[in-house]
Write a protein that holds these residues in place. Structure first.
Motif, PDB file in Angstrom:
ATOM      1  N   VAL A   9     -13.452 -12.863 -14.561  1.00 41.22           N
ATOM      2  CA  VAL A   9     -13.021 -13.574 -15.771  1.00 41.22           C
ATOM      3  C   VAL A   9     -11.566 -13.268 -16.129  1.00 41.22           C
ATOM      4  O   VAL A   9     -11.017 -13.884 -17.044  1.00 41.22           O
ATOM      5  CB  VAL A   9     -13.923 -13.252 -16.985  1.00 41.22           C
ATOM      6  CG1 VAL A   9     -15.332 -13.756 -16.754  1.00 41.22           C
ATOM      7  CG2 VAL A   9     -13.920 -11.764 -17.306  1.00 41.22           C
ATOM      8  N   GLY A  10     -10.940 -12.293 -15.429  1.00 46.24           N
ATOM      9  CA  GLY A  10      -9.531 -11.999 -15.669  1.00 46.24           C
ATOM     10  C   GLY A  10      -9.231 -10.638 -16.243  1.00 46.24           C
ATOM     11  O   GLY A  10      -8.109 -10.394 -16.703  1.00 46.24           O
ATOM     12  N   LYS A  11     -10.182  -9.712 -16.210  1.00 42.23           N
ATOM     13  CA  LYS A  11      -9.956  -8.380 -16.784  1.00 42.23           C
ATOM     14  C   LYS A  11      -8.879  -7.613 -16.026  1.00 42.23           C
ATOM     15  O   LYS A  11      -8.001  -6.999 -16.632  1.00 42.23           O
ATOM     16  CB  LYS A  11     -11.263  -7.573 -16.783  1.00 42.23           C
ATOM     17  CG  LYS A  11     -12.394  -8.213 -17.566  1.00 42.23           C
ATOM     18  CD  LYS A  11     -13.629  -7.331 -17.614  1.00 42.23           C
ATOM     19  CE  LYS A  11     -14.159  -6.957 -16.228  1.00 42.23           C
ATOM     20  NZ  LYS A  11     -14.546  -8.163 -15.435  1.00 42.23           N
ATOM     21  N   THR A  12      -8.949  -7.626 -14.700  1.00 43.74           N
ATOM     22  CA  THR A  12      -7.958  -6.912 -13.888  1.00 43.74           C
ATOM     23  C   THR A  12      -6.582  -7.547 -14.042  1.00 43.74           C
ATOM     24  O   THR A  12      -5.567  -6.849 -14.128  1.00 43.74           O
ATOM     25  CB  THR A  12      -8.377  -6.901 -12.410  1.00 43.74           C
ATOM     26  OG1 THR A  12      -9.625  -6.215 -12.285  1.00 43.74           O
ATOM     27  CG2 THR A  12      -7.336  -6.190 -11.547  1.00 43.74           C
ATOM     28  N   ILE A  27      -6.280 -13.143  -8.146  1.00 48.43           N
ATOM     29  CA  ILE A  27      -6.995 -12.017  -7.565  1.00 48.43           C
ATOM     30  C   ILE A  27      -8.263 -12.533  -6.911  1.00 48.43           C
ATOM     31  O   ILE A  27      -9.078 -13.193  -7.557  1.00 48.43           O
ATOM     32  CB  ILE A  27      -7.314 -10.955  -8.636  1.00 48.43           C
ATOM     33  CG1 ILE A  27      -6.007 -10.402  -9.219  1.00 48.43           C
ATOM     34  CG2 ILE A  27      -8.158  -9.833  -8.057  1.00 48.43           C
ATOM     35  CD1 ILE A  27      -6.194  -9.431 -10.349  1.00 48.43           C
ATOM     36  N   SER A  28      -8.424 -12.252  -5.638  1.00 46.61           N
ATOM     37  CA  SER A  28      -9.562 -12.779  -4.889  1.00 46.61           C
ATOM     38  C   SER A  28     -10.841 -12.035  -5.253  1.00 46.61           C
ATOM     39  O   SER A  28     -10.807 -10.920  -5.793  1.00 46.61           O
ATOM     40  CB  SER A  28      -9.310 -12.657  -3.391  1.00 46.61           C
ATOM     41  OG  SER A  28      -9.336 -11.297  -2.979  1.00 46.61           O
ATOM     42  N   ARG A  32     -12.080  -7.650  -6.483  1.00 47.42           N
ATOM     43  CA  ARG A  32     -12.570  -7.388  -7.827  1.00 47.42           C
ATOM     44  C   ARG A  32     -12.863  -5.903  -8.014  1.00 47.42           C
ATOM     45  O   ARG A  32     -13.163  -5.186  -7.055  1.00 47.42           O
ATOM     46  CB  ARG A  32     -13.807  -8.225  -8.132  1.00 47.42           C
ATOM     47  CG  ARG A  32     -15.013  -7.954  -7.276  1.00 47.42           C
ATOM     48  CD  ARG A  32     -16.120  -8.939  -7.617  1.00 47.42           C
ATOM     49  NE  ARG A  32     -17.313  -8.734  -6.808  1.00 47.42           N
ATOM     50  CZ  ARG A  32     -18.397  -9.493  -6.891  1.00 47.42           C
ATOM     51  NH1 ARG A  32     -18.431 -10.503  -7.749  1.00 47.42           N
ATOM     52  NH2 ARG A  32     -19.441  -9.258  -6.141  1.00 47.42           N
ATOM     53  N   THR A  33     -12.797  -5.462  -9.240  1.00 46.34           N
ATOM     54  CA  THR A  33     -12.914  -4.039  -9.560  1.00 46.34           C
ATOM     55  C   THR A  33     -14.316  -3.518  -9.277  1.00 46.34           C
ATOM     56  O   THR A  33     -15.312  -4.153  -9.630  1.00 46.34           O
ATOM     57  CB  THR A  33     -12.573  -3.804 -11.039  1.00 46.34           C
ATOM     58  OG1 THR A  33     -11.266  -4.323 -11.302  1.00 46.34           O
ATOM     59  CG2 THR A  33     -12.605  -2.321 -11.375  1.00 46.34           C
TER      60      THR A  33
END
Length: 215
Positions: A9-12, A27-28, A32-33
């Motif tokens: 959703v765009g946190k990183t 970001i692929s 993801r984190t």
């Protein structure tokens, strides 16, 4: 500040933008984190260290500390541990237009917010250390919860523009799946706000964060 939400959703992107504003790459899903466990087979996930960010908008400047946390369901308890252990004052819950469109990804975004609201209302907290448990206990709750519709460049239509101009963005349909839980927060005495944001292009990021911090 605690930044939470389902995967992708765009946190990183927000974390990186607040660290260094500028043009952001997509970001692929492979990037993801994620978090390793303290012990390989059993045990809690490692808590990421918060980092310091400077936010400025129209001459106003603030310093915040936030962490980049994973959004997969197995990490949701880590949100609570981060929030309670650090004594987060302002919570940002991010989602995107998939929550309104439905599907598994959208349902996960809605479920993540409900999980967070359930814990805040019931005060079912998880702490990483005894000191945080003693200091905060059941009395703790964040000062404000902000629900942020990210990737606004994908859904910012004529209605959104009008509501934005009139200061009534909370009425936009993208927030509809979360209204019942927003009402529950209000009844529990926990203030909430809503905002649009587009982290990848840096639209309305600093203004939203300063609005959150001056609540």
């Amino acid at each position: 500040v605690g930044v939470y939400g389902a995967p992708m959703v765009g946190k990183t992107t927000l974390d990186r933008y607040l660290t260094t504003p500028g043009e952001m790459e997509e970001i692929s899903e492979d990037d993801r984190t994620t978090h390793d466990k303290i012990f390989k087979i059993i045990g809690a996930y490692r808590m990421p260290k918060p980092t310091r960010k400077r936010i400025g908008w129209n001459g106003e400047k603030r310093v915040v500390f936030s962490s980049d946390l994973g959004g997969q369901e197995r990490f949701w308890n880590l949100w609570i541990e981060d929030m309670c252990t650090r004594g987060v004052e302002a919570v940002v819950y991010m989602f995107d237009e998939r929550a309104f469109k439905g599907g598994d990804d959208g349902l996960q975004q809605i479920a993540g917010f409900r999980f967070l609201v359930d814990r805040l209302i019931a005060r079912e907290y998880r702490y990483r250390n005894l000191w945080a448990r003693i200091k905060r206990g059941k009395r703790y709750h964040p000062r404000v919860v902000m629900l942020v519709a990210n990737k606004a460049d994908r859904f910012f239509d004529e209605m959104a523009s009008k509501l934005w101009h009139d200061g009534r963005i909370g009425e936009h349909k993208v927030f509809d799946p979360f209204r019942d839980d927003l009402i529950r927060l209000q009844k529990a005495g926990i203030p909430s706000k809503r905002s649009f944001m587009a982290t990848r292009i840096g639209w309305n990021v600093e203004k939203t964060m300063l609005d959150l911090l001056t609540s």
